[in-house]
Write a protein that holds these residues in place. Structure first.
Motif, PDB file in Angstrom:
ATOM      1  N   VAL A 181      54.329  58.895 -20.256  1.00 52.27           N
ATOM      2  CA  VAL A 181      54.596  57.804 -21.205  1.00 52.27           C
ATOM      3  C   VAL A 181      55.616  56.838 -20.620  1.00 52.27           C
ATOM      4  N   THR A 182      56.626  57.347 -19.931  1.00 50.91           N
ATOM      5  CA  THR A 182      57.631  56.478 -19.326  1.00 50.91           C
ATOM      6  C   THR A 182      57.028  55.614 -18.233  1.00 50.91           C
ATOM      7  N   ALA A 239      53.573  48.694 -18.266  1.00 53.95           N
ATOM      8  CA  ALA A 239      53.264  47.700 -19.299  1.00 53.95           C
ATOM      9  C   ALA A 239      54.366  46.651 -19.381  1.00 53.95           C
ATOM     10  N   ALA A 240      55.621  47.066 -19.237  1.00 54.16           N
ATOM     11  CA  ALA A 240      56.734  46.118 -19.283  1.00 54.16           C
ATOM     12  C   ALA A 240      56.696  45.155 -18.105  1.00 54.16           C
ATOM     13  N   THR A 299      57.907  45.223 -25.025  1.00 53.27           N
ATOM     14  CA  THR A 299      56.731  45.996 -24.638  1.00 53.27           C
ATOM     15  C   THR A 299      57.128  47.407 -24.228  1.00 53.27           C
ATOM     16  N   PHE A 300      58.234  47.527 -23.484  1.00 49.38           N
ATOM     17  CA  PHE A 300      58.692  48.844 -23.056  1.00 49.38           C
ATOM     18  C   PHE A 300      59.016  49.719 -24.264  1.00 49.38           C
ATOM     19  N   ALA A 301      59.605  49.143 -25.292  1.00 51.83           N
ATOM     20  CA  ALA A 301      59.948  49.911 -26.490  1.00 51.83           C
ATOM     21  C   ALA A 301      58.725  50.230 -27.334  1.00 51.83           C
ATOM     22  N   VAL A 355      55.626  50.950 -26.318  1.00 51.81           N
ATOM     23  CA  VAL A 355      54.743  51.990 -25.766  1.00 51.81           C
ATOM     24  C   VAL A 355      55.158  53.391 -26.223  1.00 51.81           C
ATOM     25  N   PRO A 356      56.422  53.804 -26.109  1.00 50.53           N
ATOM     26  CA  PRO A 356      56.777  55.139 -26.622  1.00 50.53           C
ATOM     27  C   PRO A 356      56.623  55.250 -28.135  1.00 50.53           C
ATOM     28  N   THR A 357      56.845  54.140 -28.848  1.00 52.01           N
ATOM     29  CA  THR A 357      56.653  54.163 -30.297  1.00 52.01           C
ATOM     30  C   THR A 357      55.200  54.421 -30.635  1.00 52.01           C
ATOM     31  N   ALA A 397      54.927  52.975 -19.846  1.00 54.94           N
ATOM     32  CA  ALA A 397      55.794  51.973 -20.469  1.00 54.94           C
ATOM     33  C   ALA A 397      56.374  51.022 -19.421  1.00 54.94           C
TER      34      ALA A 397
END
Length: 63
Positions: free
Chosen positions: A11-12, A18-19, A43-45, A47-49, A15
């Motif tokens: 996931v990291t 994607a960022a 965008t980085f925030a 993806v984990p959400t 993310a």
């Protein structure tokens, strides 16, 4: 335990990719250098959400 750690790493990495893509697209869209990082950070925030929400939904369906 190993599956959980591998999932977190995956996931990291997604993310981060994607960022970077969002930042690059923001720059290509004409955003200034100071305006592009907030778009990438959003965008980085997100993806984990999204991953957490999906996991919670799947856990609810599974039980």
């Amino acid at each position: 335990m190993a599956i959980v750690l591998l999932s977190i790493v995956l996931v990291t990495v997604v993310a981060l990719l994607a960022a970077v893509g969002a930042g690059k697209l923001a720059r290509m869209d004409g955003a200034t250098y100071p305006a592009a990082p907030p778009r990438a950070a959003t965008t980085f925030a997100a993806v984990p959400t999204l991953a957490t929400t999906t996991a919670a939904a799947l856990a609810t369906v599974r039980t």
